[in-house]
Each structure stands twice: as C-alpha cells, then as structure tokens.
Design a protein around this motif. Structure first.
Motif, PDB file in Angstrom:
ATOM      1  N   THR A   1     -35.668  74.852 -47.078  1.00 56.80           N
ATOM      2  CA  THR A   1     -36.882  75.355 -46.443  1.00 56.80           C
ATOM      3  C   THR A   1     -37.333  76.662 -47.084  1.00 56.80           C
ATOM      4  N   ILE A   2     -38.577  77.029 -46.816  1.00 60.23           N
ATOM      5  CA  ILE A   2     -39.020  78.404 -46.995  1.00 60.23           C
ATOM      6  C   ILE A   2     -39.362  78.945 -45.613  1.00 60.23           C
ATOM      7  N   CYS A   3     -39.338  80.270 -45.491  1.00 54.36           N
ATOM      8  CA  CYS A   3     -39.488  80.908 -44.191  1.00 54.36           C
ATOM      9  C   CYS A   3     -40.760  81.756 -44.147  1.00 54.36           C
ATOM     10  N   PRO A   4     -41.821  81.272 -43.503  1.00 52.58           N
ATOM     11  CA  PRO A   4     -43.011  82.113 -43.301  1.00 52.58           C
ATOM     12  C   PRO A   4     -42.651  83.360 -42.499  1.00 52.58           C
ATOM     13  N   VAL A   5     -43.540  84.311 -42.467  1.00 52.40           N
ATOM     14  CA  VAL A   5     -43.261  85.556 -41.759  1.00 52.40           C
ATOM     15  C   VAL A   5     -43.007  85.309 -40.279  1.00 52.40           C
ATOM     16  N   ASP A   6     -43.576  84.243 -39.718  1.00 52.52           N
ATOM     17  CA  ASP A   6     -43.414  83.933 -38.296  1.00 52.52           C
ATOM     18  C   ASP A   6     -42.414  82.799 -38.059  1.00 52.52           C
ATOM     19  N   PHE A   7     -41.453  82.624 -38.971  1.00 51.36           N
ATOM     20  CA  PHE A   7     -40.564  81.466 -38.869  1.00 51.36           C
ATOM     21  C   PHE A   7     -39.699  81.490 -37.621  1.00 51.36           C
ATOM     22  N   GLU A   8     -39.403  82.674 -37.099  1.00 54.21           N
ATOM     23  CA  GLU A   8     -38.530  82.734 -35.931  1.00 54.21           C
ATOM     24  C   GLU A   8     -39.195  82.150 -34.684  1.00 54.21           C
ATOM     25  N   THR A   9     -40.513  82.164 -34.646  1.00 54.19           N
ATOM     26  CA  THR A   9     -41.227  81.597 -33.498  1.00 54.19           C
ATOM     27  C   THR A   9     -41.863  80.254 -33.811  1.00 54.19           C
ATOM     28  N   ASN A  10     -42.308  80.045 -35.057  1.00 55.72           N
ATOM     29  CA  ASN A  10     -43.042  78.825 -35.391  1.00 55.72           C
ATOM     30  C   ASN A  10     -42.328  77.918 -36.379  1.00 55.72           C
ATOM     31  N   GLY A  11     -41.097  78.284 -36.776  1.00 60.77           N
ATOM     32  CA  GLY A  11     -40.306  77.390 -37.606  1.00 60.77           C
ATOM     33  C   GLY A  11     -40.503  77.576 -39.097  1.00 60.77           C
ATOM     34  N   GLN A  12     -39.680  76.875 -39.842  1.00 63.75           N
ATOM     35  CA  GLN A  12     -39.681  76.929 -41.300  1.00 63.75           C
ATOM     36  C   GLN A  12     -40.474  75.748 -41.857  1.00 63.75           C
ATOM     37  N   ILE A  13     -40.749  75.798 -43.143  1.00 62.20           N
ATOM     38  CA  ILE A  13     -41.463  74.714 -43.816  1.00 62.20           C
ATOM     39  C   ILE A  13     -40.467  74.014 -44.735  1.00 62.20           C
ATOM     40  N   THR A  14     -40.244  72.732 -44.508  1.00 62.00           N
ATOM     41  CA  THR A  14     -39.210  72.008 -45.244  1.00 62.00           C
ATOM     42  C   THR A  14     -39.680  71.591 -46.630  1.00 62.00           C
ATOM     43  N   SER A  15     -38.698  71.248 -47.458  1.00 61.16           N
ATOM     44  CA  SER A  15     -38.984  70.807 -48.821  1.00 61.16           C
ATOM     45  C   SER A  15     -39.823  69.535 -48.844  1.00 61.16           C
ATOM     46  N   GLU A  48     -38.814  69.227 -53.932  1.00 62.12           N
ATOM     47  CA  GLU A  48     -38.372  67.844 -54.128  1.00 62.12           C
ATOM     48  C   GLU A  48     -38.894  67.211 -55.417  1.00 62.12           C
ATOM     49  N   LEU A  49     -38.800  67.943 -56.531  1.00 62.65           N
ATOM     50  CA  LEU A  49     -39.124  67.324 -57.815  1.00 62.65           C
ATOM     51  C   LEU A  49     -37.945  66.463 -58.261  1.00 62.65           C
ATOM     52  N   PRO A  50     -38.201  65.332 -58.911  1.00 57.98           N
ATOM     53  CA  PRO A  50     -37.143  64.337 -59.112  1.00 57.98           C
ATOM     54  C   PRO A  50     -36.134  64.641 -60.210  1.00 57.98           C
ATOM     55  N   TYR A  51     -36.487  65.489 -61.180  1.00 62.73           N
ATOM     56  CA  TYR A  51     -35.569  65.733 -62.295  1.00 62.73           C
ATOM     57  C   TYR A  51     -35.227  67.215 -62.345  1.00 62.73           C
ATOM     58  N   THR A  52     -33.946  67.521 -62.184  1.00 65.28           N
ATOM     59  CA  THR A  52     -33.508  68.911 -62.130  1.00 65.28           C
ATOM     60  C   THR A  52     -32.472  69.167 -63.209  1.00 65.28           C
ATOM     61  N   TYR A  53     -32.630  70.295 -63.895  1.00 59.72           N
ATOM     62  CA  TYR A  53     -31.746  70.672 -65.001  1.00 59.72           C
ATOM     63  C   TYR A  53     -31.117  72.018 -64.678  1.00 59.72           C
ATOM     64  N   ARG A  54     -29.807  72.093 -64.925  1.00 58.21           N
ATOM     65  CA  ARG A  54     -29.060  73.301 -64.585  1.00 58.21           C
ATOM     66  C   ARG A  54     -28.168  73.692 -65.758  1.00 58.21           C
ATOM     67  N   PRO A  55     -28.189  74.948 -66.178  1.00 60.13           N
ATOM     68  CA  PRO A  55     -27.296  75.383 -67.258  1.00 60.13           C
ATOM     69  C   PRO A  55     -25.897  75.644 -66.746  1.00 60.13           C
ATOM     70  N   ASP A  56     -24.890  75.273 -67.558  1.00 63.16           N
ATOM     71  CA  ASP A  56     -23.516  75.571 -67.163  1.00 63.16           C
ATOM     72  C   ASP A  56     -23.086  76.902 -67.766  1.00 63.16           C
ATOM     73  N   ALA A  57     -21.831  77.263 -67.571  1.00 61.81           N
ATOM     74  CA  ALA A  57     -21.333  78.560 -68.020  1.00 61.81           C
ATOM     75  C   ALA A  57     -21.397  78.721 -69.529  1.00 61.81           C
ATOM     76  N   ASP A  58     -21.394  77.605 -70.261  1.00 63.36           N
ATOM     77  CA  ASP A  58     -21.445  77.653 -71.718  1.00 63.36           C
ATOM     78  C   ASP A  58     -22.863  77.571 -72.266  1.00 63.36           C
ATOM     79  N   GLY A  59     -23.838  77.523 -71.372  1.00 62.09           N
ATOM     80  CA  GLY A  59     -25.221  77.467 -71.806  1.00 62.09           C
ATOM     81  C   GLY A  59     -25.751  76.069 -72.020  1.00 62.09           C
ATOM     82  N   ASN A  60     -24.947  75.037 -71.770  1.00 64.32           N
ATOM     83  CA  ASN A  60     -25.421  73.664 -71.908  1.00 64.32           C
ATOM     84  C   ASN A  60     -26.306  73.300 -70.711  1.00 64.32           C
ATOM     85  N   ILE A  61     -27.387  72.580 -70.985  1.00 62.14           N
ATOM     86  CA  ILE A  61     -28.321  72.192 -69.933  1.00 62.14           C
ATOM     87  C   ILE A  61     -27.993  70.771 -69.493  1.00 62.14           C
TER      88      ILE A  61
END
Length: 318
Positions: free
Chosen positions: A110-124, A155-168
């Motif tokens: 989620t992301i949290c609008p400024v009023d999230f405590e009363t009106n909730g968060q916005i989901t992915s 919620e984009l379908p293809y996600t790439y993450r680098p590891d500790a050695d810099g490999n994607i």
C-alpha cells in the motif's frame, strides 16, 4: 507534439506519531531535477505536486486519499503516443491483509495518504487499476517510489532485482510469497551511520510500532468501484510502457535519512545522483548503480519493475 506530464507526491505526516522528515524535500528536489535537467514544464497544466505543507491543507494539492486518486486520474488522462509521463511518491508504504486470496504472503502493498489513519491506505491493486490499466500503451510512464514495501506498489508484471554481486535477476513479484519484516531488529539494518546509533534505535522502535499499527480500513476508492477483486492474470499481457524504480523489495523498509544535513529519502537521493552522473545510462545501469550507491549505507535493495518484456539495455528515457 509529444507532451510531458508529471505528478510529484511528498508526505511528511506533520503532527502525527508517524511523521517523516525528508519526503517534502524529495518532492521539491525531484521537481527541480525534472525541470532543470529533463526538460519538464513547471506549468500547473503539465506538473502537479501534492504535499502536506500547511499551505496546501484544504486544497486539491493536499495529499488525502481522495485527492491522490483524482491526481492519478489526471496524470493518465488524455495521453497520446510518444508522451512522457512521470509519477513519484515519497512517504509511508505499508501492507494490509489480502482479502481476496491472491497473495501467498496474505498481504497487499500500500501507500499511505496523509489521512490514512481515518480513511485507509491505497492498495497496489487499486494503484494498478488507477494508473497502469488506463495508460496509453504507446506513452512512456516512469515511476519512482521511495517508500517501504514498494516492490509491488503498482503490480507491474516483470521485476528485476540486483544481487550483492551486481547481477540483475528477474523475480516474480506477482503472487510471490514474501514475508513481513515486522520485528524491530529487521526494520532498519544499516540505515544510519555508526555515529547515530541512538537515532537508529529510536527510529526502529517507532517504525515497529507504526507497522504493527497498520490495519486495513475502508478506502475512498471503494466507493468508486476500485476495490480489489482479485489479481487479474491479463495484467501481465497489458504490455504497458511503464517503468518503476522502487526503493526496496516488498518485505523491506526504505530509509528516511539525512544527506549533508538535509532530510531526504535514500532512494530519491541515490536515483537523482546516478541520473545526474550520466543521463544516458541504460535501465540496467541505473538500477545497478543505484543499488551500489545505496548499499554503501543501507540494507534496502532497489528494484526495477516493467510493464512488459522490454529491452533493459536501452537508455533511460522520460
């Protein structure tokens, strides 16, 4: 002529027990970067900035959930082929219970609008329906999310993450089992310099309380027909020209820190520094170099999520 549009969001949550320090600074820094170095127009017809500065309270530029939804709709409306669209968010991110059983983890980001405590968060899922699905497939959308649990933020379908050695590496962020790092000892490893350990301990304790307190509440989006109805497999086939750099993986937090005495988000600071160093870098290079810069001080791992199976060696363009 192709048009450039930008929506920039920074929320410090003034006066709340969950206050941050650097998010509004991030918004102004990004605005300056886009205008001075990427050719965006600051005209309000082309660029909108929402922050919770006191001057914005009661206006459409105050980042309540309702105003965020309206701003997202403005951003993706009337886009034409060749347009360049920018979205950045700096603030709190969280996770709420997945009521529809799509997630092996049992949670949605989620992301949290400024009023999230009363009106909730916005989901992915809601963010995807608001931002990704309506986009013209021939307009390019670039997203920078500097918040906790941001890996699957739209919620984009293809996600790439680098590891500790810099490999994607390609990771499956849709329906992937992730684990919440709720314990204080895991919330902020390495997030502060050694000479600020007391501050780090204080932040970790506050962050643990914050994340434990998050609960799913009715959202403004619910009334507009944007409630989660389960993950849609066709999202993987939308092939939208969307590229998101996020500050960390789903199960990580993103540091709110200070650089040269000025509060900032670690991801926003690193991304802009890398882009200024060489504006002609490829998407892979920007991801790897951002990872390298962040890992000097923080444990969070930035990610690149993409709307389709595109060539990551092409130069970053927005």
């Amino acid at each position: 002529m192709p048009r450039r549009k930008a929506l920039i969001i920074g929320i410090n949550y003034y006066g709340s027990e969950h206050a941050l320090k650097g998010c509004i600074n991030d918004a102004y820094n990004i605005r300056q970067f886009l205008v001075e170095e990427r050719g965006f127009s600051p005209d309000q017809r082309d660029m909108v900035m929402l922050t919770d500065e006191p001057k914005n309270e009661g206006t459409p530029f105050y980042p309540t959930g309702q105003n965020l939804i309206a701003a997202f709709k403005w951003l993706v409306s009337y886009n034409n082929p060749g347009d360049s669209v920018w979205l950045s968010y700096s603030g709190h991110g969280g996770q709420v219970a997945d009521d529809y059983g799509d997630r092996e983890s049992g949670f949605n980001d989620t992301i949290c609008p400024v009023d999230f405590e009363t009106n909730g968060q916005i989901t992915s899922s809601t963010l995807h329906k608001l931002i990704i699905s309506p986009m013209n497939p021939y307009a390019r959308l670039t997203i920078l999310f500097d918040c906790c649990h941001s890996g699957s933020a739209v919620e984009l379908p293809y996600t790439y993450r680098p590891d500790a050695d810099g490999n994607i590496n390609l990771v499956n962020n849709l329906k992937e089992g992730v684990h919440l790092a709720m314990e204080a000892s895991n919330l902020l490893q390495g997030g502060f310099s050694m000479d600020r350990l007391d501050d780090a301990r204080s932040f970790v304790a506050e962050a643990a309380t914050f994340f434990h307190s998050l609960h799913h509440q009715p959202e403004e989006a619910d009334e507009q027909g944007l409630v989660d109805e389960g993950f849609h497999e066709n999202w993987r086939n939308e092939a939208k020209d969307a590229w998101m750099f996020s500050g960390c993986a789903d199960g990580q937090t993103s540091a709110d820190t200070s650089i040269r005495g000025r509060a900032t988000g670690a991801m926003s600071w690193a991304f802009m520094n890398v882009m200024r160093e060489n504006p002609q870098q490829s998407y892979l290079d920007v991801l790897a170099n951002t990872r390298y810069l962040i890992q000097q001080h923080y444990s969070q791992i930035p990610q690149l999520s993409v709307g389709g199976e595109y060539d990551l060696s092409q130069p970053v363009s927005f």
